[in-house]
Design an enzyme around this catalytic site. Structure first.
Site, PDB file in Angstrom:
ATOM      1  N   HIS A   1      -1.761   8.951  15.820  1.00 14.44           N
ATOM      2  CA  HIS A   1      -3.018   8.988  16.575  1.00 14.44           C
ATOM      3  C   HIS A   1      -3.000   7.919  17.675  1.00 14.44           C
ATOM      4  O   HIS A   1      -3.313   8.210  18.832  1.00 14.44           O
ATOM      5  CB  HIS A   1      -4.190   8.750  15.619  1.00 14.44           C
ATOM      6  CG  HIS A   1      -5.519   8.596  16.291  1.00 14.44           C
ATOM      7  ND1 HIS A   1      -6.195   9.671  16.832  1.00 14.44           N
ATOM      8  CD2 HIS A   1      -6.286   7.500  16.522  1.00 14.44           C
ATOM      9  CE1 HIS A   1      -7.343   9.235  17.361  1.00 14.44           C
ATOM     10  NE2 HIS A   1      -7.415   7.926  17.182  1.00 14.44           N
TER      11      HIS A   1
ATOM     12  N   ASP B   1     -15.728  10.079  11.599  1.00 17.96           N
ATOM     13  CA  ASP B   1     -16.201   9.078  12.564  1.00 17.96           C
ATOM     14  C   ASP B   1     -16.441   9.779  13.908  1.00 17.96           C
ATOM     15  O   ASP B   1     -15.650   9.659  14.843  1.00 17.96           O
ATOM     16  CB  ASP B   1     -15.136   7.975  12.681  1.00 17.96           C
ATOM     17  CG  ASP B   1     -15.534   6.877  13.634  1.00 17.96           C
ATOM     18  OD1 ASP B   1     -16.744   6.691  13.862  1.00 17.96           O
ATOM     19  OD2 ASP B   1     -14.621   6.195  14.154  1.00 17.96           O
TER      20      ASP B   1
HETATM   21 MN    MN Z   1     -12.490   6.008  13.915  1.00 17.85          MN
END
Ligand code: MN
Length: 416
Positions: A122, A221
Protein backbone atom coordinates in the site's frame (compact mmCIF):
# COMPACT_ATOMS: atom_id res chain seq x y z
CA UNK A 1 -4.63 -25.75 20.10
CA UNK A 2 -8.23 -26.78 19.93
CA UNK A 3 -9.35 -29.97 18.28
CA UNK A 4 -11.00 -29.32 14.90
CA UNK A 5 -13.53 -32.05 15.67
CA UNK A 6 -14.78 -30.46 18.87
CA UNK A 7 -18.50 -29.72 18.44
CA UNK A 8 -20.94 -27.48 20.27
CA UNK A 9 -24.47 -28.14 21.45
CA UNK A 10 -25.28 -24.84 19.67
CA UNK A 11 -26.05 -26.52 16.35
CA UNK A 12 -25.41 -23.48 14.11
CA UNK A 13 -21.81 -23.33 15.39
CA UNK A 14 -21.09 -26.70 13.77
CA UNK A 15 -22.08 -25.49 10.29
CA UNK A 16 -18.78 -25.45 8.36
CA UNK A 17 -19.82 -22.10 6.84
CA UNK A 18 -20.23 -20.42 10.24
CA UNK A 19 -17.63 -17.78 11.16
CA UNK A 20 -18.19 -18.55 14.83
CA UNK A 21 -17.52 -22.20 15.71
CA UNK A 22 -16.42 -23.33 19.17
CA UNK A 23 -12.82 -22.75 18.05
CA UNK A 24 -13.39 -18.99 17.62
CA UNK A 25 -15.41 -17.45 20.51
CA UNK A 26 -14.92 -13.73 19.72
CA UNK A 27 -15.97 -11.08 22.26
CA UNK A 28 -18.29 -8.13 21.68
CA UNK A 29 -21.03 -6.03 23.24
CA UNK A 30 -24.75 -6.29 22.60
CA UNK A 31 -28.01 -4.92 23.96
CA UNK A 32 -31.72 -5.45 23.60
CA UNK A 33 -33.20 -2.53 25.50
CA UNK A 34 -30.94 -1.33 28.29
CA UNK A 35 -27.23 -1.32 28.91
CA UNK A 36 -24.50 -2.87 26.81
CA UNK A 37 -23.66 -6.41 27.88
CA UNK A 38 -20.64 -8.54 27.11
CA UNK A 39 -21.25 -11.38 24.72
CA UNK A 40 -19.42 -14.11 22.85
CA UNK A 41 -20.50 -15.17 19.36
CA UNK A 42 -21.27 -18.88 18.93
CA UNK A 43 -22.82 -19.89 15.61
CA UNK A 44 -25.73 -17.53 14.93
CA UNK A 45 -26.17 -16.88 18.67
CA UNK A 46 -24.58 -14.60 21.25
CA UNK A 47 -23.88 -15.86 24.76
CA UNK A 48 -24.44 -13.30 27.55
CA UNK A 49 -21.39 -13.87 29.79
CA UNK A 50 -22.97 -12.28 32.86
CA UNK A 51 -26.21 -14.26 32.52
CA UNK A 52 -24.19 -17.45 31.97
CA UNK A 53 -22.47 -16.86 35.31
CA UNK A 54 -19.00 -16.45 33.80
CA UNK A 55 -18.45 -12.82 34.88
CA UNK A 56 -20.08 -10.56 37.46
CA UNK A 57 -19.87 -7.24 35.58
CA UNK A 58 -20.47 -5.73 32.13
CA UNK A 59 -17.21 -3.79 31.78
CA UNK A 60 -15.39 -4.88 28.64
CA UNK A 61 -12.30 -2.80 29.50
CA UNK A 62 -12.01 -4.68 32.77
CA UNK A 63 -12.40 -8.04 31.05
CA UNK A 64 -9.81 -7.17 28.41
CA UNK A 65 -7.28 -5.87 30.96
CA UNK A 66 -7.10 -9.24 32.73
CA UNK A 67 -3.72 -10.98 32.83
CA UNK A 68 -3.25 -13.69 30.19
CA UNK A 69 -3.88 -16.62 32.55
CA UNK A 70 -7.26 -15.19 33.59
CA UNK A 71 -8.16 -14.66 29.93
CA UNK A 72 -7.20 -18.21 29.13
CA UNK A 73 -9.26 -19.66 31.97
CA UNK A 74 -12.31 -17.66 30.85
CA UNK A 75 -11.83 -19.05 27.36
CA UNK A 76 -11.54 -22.56 28.78
CA UNK A 77 -14.75 -22.07 30.78
CA UNK A 78 -16.52 -20.95 27.59
CA UNK A 79 -15.27 -23.98 25.66
CA UNK A 80 -16.23 -26.37 28.48
CA UNK A 81 -19.73 -24.90 28.77
CA UNK A 82 -20.45 -24.78 25.04
CA UNK A 83 -19.08 -28.20 24.09
CA UNK A 84 -21.54 -30.92 23.16
CA UNK A 85 -22.50 -32.85 26.26
CA UNK A 86 -21.59 -30.07 28.72
CA UNK A 87 -23.41 -30.26 32.08
CA UNK A 88 -23.76 -26.45 31.88
CA UNK A 89 -25.89 -26.56 28.74
CA UNK A 90 -29.13 -25.70 30.54
CA UNK A 91 -27.57 -22.73 32.38
CA UNK A 92 -25.87 -21.42 29.23
CA UNK A 93 -28.93 -21.99 27.04
CA UNK A 94 -30.86 -19.47 29.13
CA UNK A 95 -28.13 -16.89 28.37
CA UNK A 96 -28.28 -17.25 24.57
CA UNK A 97 -29.84 -14.75 22.15
CA UNK A 98 -30.11 -14.94 18.39
CA UNK A 99 -27.67 -12.40 16.93
CA UNK A 100 -30.50 -11.11 14.75
CA UNK A 101 -32.52 -10.27 17.90
CA UNK A 102 -29.90 -7.99 19.46
CA UNK A 103 -28.08 -4.78 18.60
CA UNK A 104 -24.33 -5.28 18.23
CA UNK A 105 -22.28 -2.23 19.15
CA UNK A 106 -18.64 -1.29 19.30
CA UNK A 107 -16.85 -4.13 21.10
CA UNK A 108 -15.67 -1.71 23.78
CA UNK A 109 -15.39 1.99 24.46
CA UNK A 110 -12.49 3.04 22.28
CA UNK A 111 -9.77 4.93 24.10
CA UNK A 112 -6.88 6.33 22.11
CA UNK A 113 -6.70 5.40 18.46
CA UNK A 114 -3.50 5.07 16.42
CA UNK A 115 -3.47 4.24 12.74
CA UNK A 116 -0.36 2.57 11.33
CA UNK A 117 0.85 2.05 7.76
CA UNK A 118 2.07 -1.54 7.86
CA UNK A 119 1.52 -2.68 4.27
CA UNK A 120 4.60 -1.89 2.22
CA UNK A 121 2.56 -2.68 -0.89
CA UNK A 122 0.00 0.00 0.00
CA UNK A 123 2.72 2.48 1.00
CA UNK A 124 4.57 1.94 -2.28
CA UNK A 125 1.51 2.20 -4.54
CA UNK A 126 0.20 5.33 -2.80
CA UNK A 127 3.71 6.77 -2.65
CA UNK A 128 4.06 6.35 -6.43
CA UNK A 129 0.90 8.36 -6.98
CA UNK A 130 1.96 11.17 -4.65
CA UNK A 131 5.72 11.16 -5.33
CA UNK A 132 6.56 9.25 -8.55
CA UNK A 133 10.32 9.71 -8.06
CA UNK A 134 10.36 8.78 -4.39
CA UNK A 135 7.51 6.34 -3.62
CA UNK A 136 8.75 4.78 -0.39
CA UNK A 137 10.11 7.30 2.09
CA UNK A 138 13.51 6.35 3.59
CA UNK A 139 12.17 5.85 7.13
CA UNK A 140 9.56 3.25 6.07
CA UNK A 141 11.72 0.15 6.58
CA UNK A 142 13.04 1.37 9.96
CA UNK A 143 10.02 2.89 11.71
CA UNK A 144 6.50 1.43 11.95
CA UNK A 145 4.87 4.64 10.67
CA UNK A 146 1.68 5.79 12.39
CA UNK A 147 -0.34 8.82 13.45
CA UNK A 148 -2.70 9.56 16.31
CA UNK A 149 -6.29 9.43 15.09
CA UNK A 150 -9.60 10.32 16.64
CA UNK A 151 -11.71 7.84 18.63
CA UNK A 152 -14.96 9.84 18.81
CA UNK A 153 -15.87 9.16 15.17
CA UNK A 154 -15.32 5.38 15.30
CA UNK A 155 -18.73 3.86 14.66
CA UNK A 156 -20.13 0.32 14.86
CA UNK A 157 -20.66 -1.82 11.80
CA UNK A 158 -23.94 -1.05 10.05
CA UNK A 159 -23.71 2.72 10.59
CA UNK A 160 -24.46 4.93 7.57
CA UNK A 161 -22.72 8.31 7.37
CA UNK A 162 -22.97 11.39 5.19
CA UNK A 163 -20.35 12.15 2.57
CA UNK A 164 -18.08 14.65 4.32
CA UNK A 165 -17.55 18.27 3.36
CA UNK A 166 -14.06 19.66 3.39
CA UNK A 167 -11.45 21.81 1.70
CA UNK A 168 -10.17 20.53 -1.60
CA UNK A 169 -8.03 22.09 -4.28
CA UNK A 170 -7.50 20.71 -7.78
CA UNK A 171 -4.03 21.40 -9.23
CA UNK A 172 -5.51 23.86 -11.76
CA UNK A 173 -7.41 25.84 -9.09
CA UNK A 174 -5.84 28.94 -7.60
CA UNK A 175 -7.59 28.55 -4.25
CA UNK A 176 -9.32 25.71 -2.42
CA UNK A 177 -13.09 25.44 -2.10
CA UNK A 178 -15.34 23.92 0.54
CA UNK A 179 -17.63 21.16 -0.65
CA UNK A 180 -18.50 17.47 -0.45
CA UNK A 181 -15.56 15.14 -1.08
CA UNK A 182 -15.55 13.81 -4.65
CA UNK A 183 -12.92 11.16 -3.90
CA UNK A 184 -14.39 9.20 -1.03
CA UNK A 185 -12.61 5.89 -0.44
CA UNK A 186 -12.48 2.98 1.99
CA UNK A 187 -9.42 1.39 3.60
CA UNK A 188 -9.30 -2.36 4.33
CA UNK A 189 -7.67 -2.62 7.76
CA UNK A 190 -7.60 -4.75 10.86
CA UNK A 191 -8.17 -3.16 14.26
CA UNK A 192 -5.94 -4.43 17.08
CA UNK A 193 -7.65 -3.96 20.44
CA UNK A 194 -5.35 -3.38 23.42
CA UNK A 195 -6.14 -5.33 26.60
CA UNK A 196 -3.54 -5.17 29.38
CA UNK A 197 -2.31 -1.64 30.01
CA UNK A 198 1.30 -0.57 30.65
CA UNK A 199 2.25 2.23 33.04
CA UNK A 200 3.60 5.49 31.60
CA UNK A 201 7.36 5.29 31.31
CA UNK A 202 7.48 1.48 31.04
CA UNK A 203 7.99 0.27 27.49
CA UNK A 204 6.58 -3.11 26.47
CA UNK A 205 9.24 -5.46 25.13
CA UNK A 206 8.73 -7.59 22.05
CA UNK A 207 8.73 -10.78 24.13
CA UNK A 208 5.66 -9.63 26.12
CA UNK A 209 3.99 -7.47 23.49
CA UNK A 210 1.18 -9.83 22.53
CA UNK A 211 0.08 -10.23 26.17
CA UNK A 212 -1.14 -6.64 25.85
CA UNK A 213 -3.28 -7.29 22.76
CA UNK A 214 -6.76 -8.62 23.41
CA UNK A 215 -7.65 -9.41 19.83
CA UNK A 216 -8.35 -8.40 16.27
CA UNK A 217 -11.42 -6.93 14.53
CA UNK A 218 -12.17 -5.56 11.05
CA UNK A 219 -11.69 -1.84 10.54
CA UNK A 220 -12.64 0.46 7.65
CA UNK A 221 -10.74 3.75 7.77
CA UNK A 222 -12.94 5.72 5.33
CA UNK A 223 -10.82 8.39 3.64
CA UNK A 224 -11.59 11.50 1.59
CA UNK A 225 -8.65 11.42 -0.83
CA UNK A 226 -9.17 14.92 -2.25
CA UNK A 227 -9.22 16.44 1.24
CA UNK A 228 -6.27 14.27 2.25
CA UNK A 229 -4.12 15.37 -0.71
CA UNK A 230 -4.62 19.03 0.20
CA UNK A 231 -4.15 18.75 3.97
CA UNK A 232 -1.68 15.90 4.62
CA UNK A 233 1.53 17.90 4.58
CA UNK A 234 3.27 18.59 6.89
CA UNK A 235 1.51 16.85 9.81
CA UNK A 236 -0.35 13.94 8.18
CA UNK A 237 -4.01 12.91 8.02
CA UNK A 238 -6.59 15.12 9.71
CA UNK A 239 -10.17 15.84 8.55
CA UNK A 240 -9.87 13.44 5.60
CA UNK A 241 -10.06 10.58 8.11
CA UNK A 242 -12.12 11.54 11.15
CA UNK A 243 -15.67 11.85 9.78
CA UNK A 244 -16.27 8.09 10.25
CA UNK A 245 -14.26 4.90 10.79
CA UNK A 246 -16.13 1.61 11.09
CA UNK A 247 -15.20 -1.19 13.52
CA UNK A 248 -16.73 -4.68 13.39
CA UNK A 249 -18.57 -5.97 16.48
CA UNK A 250 -16.49 -9.09 17.21
CA UNK A 251 -12.94 -9.14 18.54
CA UNK A 252 -11.24 -12.41 17.61
CA UNK A 253 -8.75 -13.20 20.37
CA UNK A 254 -5.11 -14.01 19.79
CA UNK A 255 -5.81 -17.39 21.41
CA UNK A 256 -8.30 -18.20 18.63
CA UNK A 257 -5.77 -17.04 16.03
CA UNK A 258 -3.00 -19.28 17.41
CA UNK A 259 -3.31 -22.04 14.74
CA UNK A 260 -2.91 -19.46 11.97
CA UNK A 261 0.41 -17.99 13.05
CA UNK A 262 3.23 -18.04 10.52
CA UNK A 263 6.92 -17.11 10.50
CA UNK A 264 7.81 -13.48 9.97
CA UNK A 265 11.00 -12.71 8.16
CA UNK A 266 12.72 -10.19 5.97
CA UNK A 267 14.82 -11.15 2.98
CA UNK A 268 18.56 -11.21 3.82
CA UNK A 269 19.02 -8.40 1.32
CA UNK A 270 16.36 -6.25 3.01
CA UNK A 271 16.96 -3.86 5.91
CA UNK A 272 16.75 -5.77 9.21
CA UNK A 273 14.67 -4.26 12.01
CA UNK A 274 16.46 -2.69 14.98
CA UNK A 275 16.96 -5.01 17.97
CA UNK A 276 14.04 -3.65 20.01
CA UNK A 277 11.75 -4.74 17.13
CA UNK A 278 13.09 -8.29 17.01
CA UNK A 279 12.33 -11.38 19.05
CA UNK A 280 12.68 -15.11 18.46
CA UNK A 281 8.93 -15.65 18.80
CA UNK A 282 8.34 -12.89 16.29
CA UNK A 283 10.53 -14.64 13.72
CA UNK A 284 8.99 -18.05 14.30
CA UNK A 285 5.30 -16.97 14.36
CA UNK A 286 4.95 -13.18 14.29
CA UNK A 287 2.76 -13.13 11.18
CA UNK A 288 -0.91 -14.15 11.09
CA UNK A 289 -2.52 -15.80 8.08
CA UNK A 290 -5.82 -13.90 7.83
CA UNK A 291 -7.57 -13.78 4.45
CA UNK A 292 -9.15 -10.37 3.88
CA UNK A 293 -11.87 -9.33 1.45
CA UNK A 294 -13.58 -6.11 0.36
CA UNK A 295 -17.10 -6.25 -1.05
CA UNK A 296 -19.12 -3.44 -2.64
CA UNK A 297 -22.90 -3.31 -2.88
CA UNK A 298 -24.06 -0.28 -4.84
CA UNK A 299 -27.53 1.23 -4.37
CA UNK A 300 -28.54 -0.31 -7.70
CA UNK A 301 -27.35 -3.75 -6.55
CA UNK A 302 -29.20 -3.36 -3.28
CA UNK A 303 -32.41 -2.46 -5.14
CA UNK A 304 -32.17 -5.68 -7.15
CA UNK A 305 -31.38 -7.79 -4.08
CA UNK A 306 -27.81 -8.56 -5.18
CA UNK A 307 -25.34 -8.94 -2.31
CA UNK A 308 -22.45 -7.22 -4.06
CA UNK A 309 -19.15 -7.76 -5.87
CA UNK A 310 -15.88 -8.74 -4.26
CA UNK A 311 -13.44 -5.97 -5.15
CA UNK A 312 -10.24 -7.40 -3.74
CA UNK A 313 -8.55 -10.02 -1.57
CA UNK A 314 -5.36 -9.80 0.42
CA UNK A 315 -3.73 -11.42 3.47
CA UNK A 316 -2.52 -9.98 6.75
CA UNK A 317 0.64 -12.09 6.61
CA UNK A 318 1.92 -9.72 3.90
CA UNK A 319 2.18 -6.82 6.36
CA UNK A 320 5.69 -5.40 6.78
CA UNK A 321 5.39 -5.03 10.59
CA UNK A 322 3.82 -7.49 13.04
CA UNK A 323 1.37 -6.95 15.91
CA UNK A 324 4.20 -7.28 18.47
CA UNK A 325 6.34 -4.75 16.62
CA UNK A 326 3.55 -2.17 16.64
CA UNK A 327 3.12 -2.54 20.42
CA UNK A 328 6.87 -2.49 21.12
CA UNK A 329 7.41 0.54 18.90
CA UNK A 330 4.41 2.48 20.22
CA UNK A 331 5.67 2.13 23.80
CA UNK A 332 9.45 2.32 23.29
CA UNK A 333 9.37 5.98 24.34
CA UNK A 334 7.40 5.12 27.49
CA UNK A 335 3.96 5.83 26.00
CA UNK A 336 1.25 4.11 28.06
CA UNK A 337 -1.42 2.01 26.38
CA UNK A 338 -4.78 1.44 28.03
CA UNK A 339 -7.44 -1.24 27.75
CA UNK A 340 -9.67 -0.28 24.83
CA UNK A 341 -7.02 1.54 22.84
CA UNK A 342 -7.23 0.72 19.15
CA UNK A 343 -4.45 0.27 16.59
CA UNK A 344 -5.45 0.35 12.92
CA UNK A 345 -2.97 -1.71 10.90
CA UNK A 346 -3.17 0.65 7.93
CA UNK A 347 -4.57 -0.43 4.58
CA UNK A 348 -3.70 -4.08 4.02
CA UNK A 349 -2.89 -4.37 0.34
CA UNK A 350 -1.21 -7.45 -1.12
CA UNK A 351 1.73 -7.57 -3.52
CA UNK A 352 -0.37 -7.85 -6.72
CA UNK A 353 -2.07 -4.77 -8.25
CA UNK A 354 -5.53 -6.35 -7.91
CA UNK A 355 -4.90 -6.77 -4.17
CA UNK A 356 -5.18 -3.07 -3.37
CA UNK A 357 -7.05 -2.42 -0.13
CA UNK A 358 -8.52 0.89 -1.32
CA UNK A 359 -10.13 2.31 -4.46
CA UNK A 360 -7.25 4.76 -4.80
CA UNK A 361 -5.08 1.73 -5.55
CA UNK A 362 -7.60 -0.31 -7.57
CA UNK A 363 -8.54 2.66 -9.81
CA UNK A 364 -4.98 4.03 -10.08
CA UNK A 365 -5.87 7.26 -8.34
CA UNK A 366 -9.19 7.53 -10.19
CA UNK A 367 -7.58 7.24 -13.64
CA UNK A 368 -8.74 3.69 -14.37
CA UNK A 369 -12.38 3.03 -13.42
CA UNK A 370 -13.14 -0.49 -12.24
CA UNK A 371 -16.04 -2.39 -13.82
CA UNK A 372 -18.70 -3.99 -11.67
CA UNK A 373 -20.68 -7.12 -12.56
CA UNK A 374 -23.90 -5.19 -13.26
CA UNK A 375 -22.27 -2.80 -15.74
CA UNK A 376 -21.66 0.04 -13.30
CA UNK A 377 -18.16 1.47 -12.87
CA UNK A 378 -16.36 3.10 -9.96
CA UNK A 379 -13.32 5.24 -9.43
CA UNK A 380 -14.33 6.36 -5.92
CA UNK A 381 -17.46 5.69 -3.83
CA UNK A 382 -20.86 6.98 -4.88
CA UNK A 383 -23.74 7.90 -2.58
CA UNK A 384 -25.69 4.78 -1.62
CA UNK A 385 -22.64 2.49 -1.84
CA UNK A 386 -22.20 -0.05 0.95
CA UNK A 387 -18.72 -1.39 1.65
CA UNK A 388 -18.40 -4.73 3.47
CA UNK A 389 -15.11 -6.04 4.85
CA UNK A 390 -14.77 -9.74 5.65
CA UNK A 391 -11.97 -11.94 6.94
CA UNK A 392 -11.35 -15.55 7.79
CA UNK A 393 -8.58 -18.00 8.69
CA UNK A 394 -8.18 -21.41 7.15
CA UNK A 395 -5.57 -24.09 7.64
CA UNK A 396 -5.51 -27.79 6.83
CA UNK A 397 -6.47 -29.81 9.91
CA UNK A 398 -8.05 -26.86 11.75
CA UNK A 399 -11.55 -25.47 11.92
CA UNK A 400 -12.05 -22.36 9.78
CA UNK A 401 -12.84 -19.25 11.83
CA UNK A 402 -14.20 -15.92 10.60
CA UNK A 403 -14.48 -12.31 11.69
CA UNK A 404 -18.08 -11.62 10.68
CA UNK A 405 -18.38 -8.41 8.72
CA UNK A 406 -17.67 -4.69 8.93
CA UNK A 407 -20.30 -2.77 6.98
CA UNK A 408 -20.97 0.89 6.25
CA UNK A 409 -23.04 2.92 3.80
CA UNK A 410 -22.33 6.30 2.23
CA UNK A 411 -25.24 8.75 2.38
CA UNK A 412 -25.49 11.94 0.30
CA UNK A 413 -23.80 15.00 1.79
CA UNK A 414 -25.79 17.07 4.26
CA UNK A 415 -27.13 20.27 2.65
CA UNK A 416 -25.37 23.33 4.03
MN1 MN B 1 -5.77 4.11 7.45
Amino acid sequence: MMDADLHSWVASANDPASDFPLQNLPFGRFRQHGEWRIGVAIGDQVLDLHAAGLINHSDMQRLMAQPPDARRSLRQALVDGLTLGSPQQVQFQAALHAQTDVELGLPCEIGDYTDFYTSIHHATTIGKQLRPDNPLLPNYKWVPIGYHGRASSIVPSGTAFHRPHGQTKAPDQAAPTLGPSRKLDYELELGLVIGRPNPLGQPIRMENAEEHVFGVALFNDWSARDMQAWEYQPLGPFLAKNFASTLSPWVVTLEALQPFREPWQRADTDIQALNYLQAHTNSTHGAINIELEVWLQTAQMQATGYAGDRLSQSNYRDAYWTVAQLVAHHTVNGCNLRAGDLFGTGTLSGPAPEQGGSLMELSAGGKRPISLSNGETRTYLEDGDTVILRAYCEREGFRRIGFGECRGTVLPPVER
